[in-house]
Design a protein around this motif. Structure first.
Motif, mmCIF file in Angstrom:
data_model
loop_
_atom_site.group_PDB
_atom_site.id
_atom_site.type_symbol
_atom_site.label_atom_id
_atom_site.label_comp_id
_atom_site.label_asym_id
_atom_site.label_seq_id
_atom_site.Cartn_x
_atom_site.Cartn_y
_atom_site.Cartn_z
ATOM 1 N N GLU A 1 0.833 -1.202 0.000
ATOM 2 C CA GLU A 1 0.000 0.000 0.000
ATOM 3 C C GLU A 1 0.871 1.256 0.000
ATOM 4 N N GLY A 2 1.946 1.233 0.797
ATOM 5 C CA GLY A 2 2.844 2.380 0.833
ATOM 6 C C GLY A 2 3.490 2.651 -0.516
ATOM 7 N N MET A 3 3.840 1.585 -1.243
ATOM 8 C CA MET A 3 4.442 1.764 -2.564
ATOM 9 C C MET A 3 3.446 2.388 -3.537
ATOM 10 N N VAL A 4 2.183 1.931 -3.478
ATOM 11 C CA VAL A 4 1.149 2.493 -4.349
ATOM 12 C C VAL A 4 0.954 3.974 -4.051
ATOM 13 N N HIS A 5 0.927 4.326 -2.766
ATOM 14 C CA HIS A 5 0.766 5.737 -2.395
ATOM 15 C C HIS A 5 1.965 6.565 -2.855
ATOM 16 N N PHE A 6 3.158 5.988 -2.793
ATOM 17 C CA PHE A 6 4.350 6.706 -3.247
ATOM 18 C C PHE A 6 4.269 6.995 -4.744
ATOM 19 N N ILE A 7 3.871 5.980 -5.521
ATOM 20 C CA ILE A 7 3.724 6.158 -6.969
ATOM 21 C C ILE A 7 2.644 7.205 -7.255
ATOM 22 N N GLY A 8 1.548 7.127 -6.487
ATOM 23 C CA GLY A 8 0.470 8.104 -6.662
ATOM 24 C C GLY A 8 0.927 9.515 -6.358
ATOM 25 N N PHE A 9 1.754 9.664 -5.315
ATOM 26 C CA PHE A 9 2.266 10.986 -4.971
ATOM 27 C C PHE A 9 3.149 11.532 -6.091
ATOM 28 N N ALA A 10 3.975 10.644 -6.678
ATOM 29 C CA ALA A 10 4.828 11.069 -7.796
ATOM 30 C C ALA A 10 3.971 11.517 -8.979
ATOM 31 N N PHE A 11 2.878 10.797 -9.215
ATOM 32 C CA PHE A 11 1.965 11.164 -10.304
ATOM 33 C C PHE A 11 1.336 12.535 -10.039
ATOM 34 N N LEU A 12 0.945 12.787 -8.807
ATOM 35 C CA LEU A 12 0.340 14.072 -8.462
ATOM 36 C C LEU A 12 1.341 15.213 -8.641
ATOM 37 N N MET A 13 2.604 14.965 -8.301
ATOM 38 C CA MET A 13 3.630 15.998 -8.502
ATOM 39 C C MET A 13 3.812 16.291 -9.995
ATOM 40 N N LEU A 14 3.759 15.234 -10.814
ATOM 41 C CA LEU A 14 3.852 15.426 -12.265
ATOM 42 C C LEU A 14 2.655 16.220 -12.775
ATOM 43 N N LEU A 15 1.473 15.878 -12.270
ATOM 44 C CA LEU A 15 0.262 16.608 -12.655
ATOM 45 C C LEU A 15 0.372 18.074 -12.247
ATOM 46 N N MET A 16 0.954 18.326 -11.073
ATOM 47 C CA MET A 16 1.132 19.696 -10.609
ATOM 48 C C MET A 16 2.031 20.476 -11.558
ATOM 49 N N LEU A 17 3.085 19.842 -12.053
ATOM 50 C CA LEU A 17 3.971 20.508 -13.011
ATOM 51 C C LEU A 17 3.233 20.842 -14.301
ATOM 52 N N VAL A 18 2.379 19.906 -14.755
ATOM 53 C CA VAL A 18 1.637 20.120 -16.002
ATOM 54 C C VAL A 18 0.669 21.290 -15.859
ATOM 55 N N VAL A 19 -0.103 21.315 -14.767
ATOM 56 C CA VAL A 19 -1.089 22.386 -14.614
ATOM 57 C C VAL A 19 -0.399 23.727 -14.354
ATOM 58 N N THR A 20 0.767 23.691 -13.715
ATOM 59 C CA THR A 20 1.516 24.935 -13.520
ATOM 60 C C THR A 20 1.993 25.486 -14.862
ATOM 61 N N TRP A 21 2.440 24.596 -15.762
ATOM 62 C CA TRP A 21 2.816 25.026 -17.101
ATOM 63 C C TRP A 21 1.610 25.600 -17.843
ATOM 64 N N ASN A 22 0.435 24.963 -17.652
ATOM 65 C CA ASN A 22 -0.801 25.504 -18.240
ATOM 66 C C ASN A 22 -1.054 26.925 -17.744
ATOM 67 N N ASP A 23 -0.869 27.124 -16.433
ATOM 68 C CA ASP A 23 -1.080 28.454 -15.853
ATOM 69 C C ASP A 23 -0.121 29.474 -16.460
#
Length: 420
Positions: free
Chosen positions: A391-413
């Motif tokens: 479960e911890g590994m899945v959450h870690f991967i999910g957190f990395a995905f959210l950080m990537l999404l944050m970079l994408v939406v920041t570029w959109n901004d």
């Protein structure tokens, strides 16, 4: 600067109440909550009350409640460890000094042979090789002391994983639920201050210097007809006005029981798709009542929630692209616009942000509350918990995905605000 202050206050409040929901329900379930934090990174301010340390951290991009058992404990006693013990009047161990023992009034120093600080709460060890082993009972709320920092032990019955699925579900769900409740309270406060818009064709506050004000119309005037066409409600009045930009129309009004006809030359402004539309600079008439404000708050919270879910659905189905999402820069820009429009617009924007935060956290993605709720649902179906490491590994991967999404939406901004 006003925008920065507004963002700090709004985001601080949204994060505070979100984490407060987690904290209250976790404590109610008997979970040991080690820390209640606003922000991430280094601590800026901290104080301890009861079992919990309350902190403000440097990066105001979120917050957390650190519950015992969710993460590996920082201190683990193993055979061979040399520790100092301090006892209470009942001869129970109340402090375990891990290092710097010479700085504390240690009553005994032992070498650990066995330790159980989760279930039976005891330590077994010897003072020196010439003495036999002794067993010492440990208080349920005993403290580790390491590097001059105290940390309470976490017996199993105080850990997150020891609680029922319902208790854990409520502790997790309480965060997003608090955001919906906060939005409701904000909207109720907004309606109490601003009044509840009615749908009748009656004028509310007038914009100084706009068409209605120039024509001599007053707040409270009821518009009976425009160009002889009967007006039944506000929506119908707005529709007629928008369809006639710049035109001079005859308004039949009722003022204090007396009918009169007033010529009004409509203003012109840009509407959707850059088309000209008419306007007169009047808000709908409002009325105030506590019961009505409660009803308004509930309706608007539901309306905003369903609108956001509709937008998410369109994003999933491809009707809207990811370029429609906004990140921190977008939030700053929209907050700036709301702050310039006045406190009432800022309150509505705060309510929208609060609902967005609640919905975002309920998405079934790892590292979010929704992902944790999903794991609890799987546990309920399986009848046993998922391996914490997996479960911890899945959450870690999910957190990395959210950080990537944050970079994408920041570029959109950046593209929309600075390059668009």
């Amino acid at each position: 600067m006003n925008t920065v202050i507004a963002i700090i206050i709004i985001l601080g409040a949204l994060i505070f109440f979100h984490e407060l929901g987690h904290l209250l329900l976790a404590k109610r379930a008997g979970i040991l909550c080690r820390e209640f934090a606003i922000g991430f990174g280094p601590k800026v301010f901290a104080f301890k009350k009861g079992e919990t340390v309350y902190t403000i951290r440097l990066l105001p991009l979120g917050g957390f409640v650190r519950m015992a058992g969710e993460d590996p404990e920082g201190i683990e006693l193993k055979a061979g460890h040399r520790v100092g013990l301090i006892f209470n009047h009942a001869n129970e161990v109340e402090k375990i000094i891990v290092n710097h023992r010479d700085k504390y009034p240690v009553q005994k120093t032992i070498t650990i042979e066995k330790a159980d600080l989760e279930r039976d709460l005891y330590l077994t060890g010897f003072e020196n090789e010439d003495t036999g082993s002794s067993t010492y009972q440990v208080k349920e709320d005993a403290l580790f002391v390491a590097d001059h920092q105290e940390m309470q032990i976490a017996p199993y019955n105080r850990q997150f994983g020891s609680k029922t699925i319902m208790q854990r579900t409520l502790a997790i769900f309480a965060g997003p639920a608090m955001n919906f409740l906060l939005a409701f309270v904000i909207l109720v406060a907004f309606s109490l201050m601003q009044g509840i818009p009615t749908n009748e064709s009656r004028l509310g506050t007038l914009q100084e210097g706009a068409a209605a004000d120039k024509a001599g119309l007053l707040k409270g005037d009821k518009i009976i007809a425009v160009q002889g066409e009967k007006m039944d409600d506000w929506k119908e009045l707005v529709s007629v006005i928008q369809q006639n930009p710049g035109e001079k129309l005859m308004f039949t009004i009722n003022r204090g029981g007396e009918e009169r006809v007033v010529p009004v030359t409509l203003g012109t402004r840009k509407g959707p798709e850059d088309k000209n539309e008419g306007f007169i600079g009047a808000h709908p008439f409002t009325e105030s009542s506590f019961a009505g404000s409660l009803q308004y708050g509930a309706k608007q919270t539901w309306f905003m929630t369903t609108a956001i879910f509709t937008g998410l659905g369109q994003l999933v189905t491809g009707q809207h692209g990811i370029d429609q999402l906004s990140g921190p820069l977008g939030i700053y820009e929209y907050t700036d616009q709301a702050a310039k429009a006045g406190v009432y617009m800022l309150l509505q924007w705060a309510a929208i942000l609060s609902i967005n935060l609640g919905i975002f956290n309920l998405l079934p993605l790892p590292a979010l509350d929704g992902g944790r709720l999903l794991f609890l649902g799987v546990e309920a179906l399986r009848g046993k918990p998922i391996d914490p490491q997996k479960e911890g590994m899945v959450h870690f991967i999910g957190f990395a995905f959210l950080m990537l999404l944050m970079l994408v939406v920041t570029w959109n901004d950046i593209q929309k605000i600075f390059l668009g």
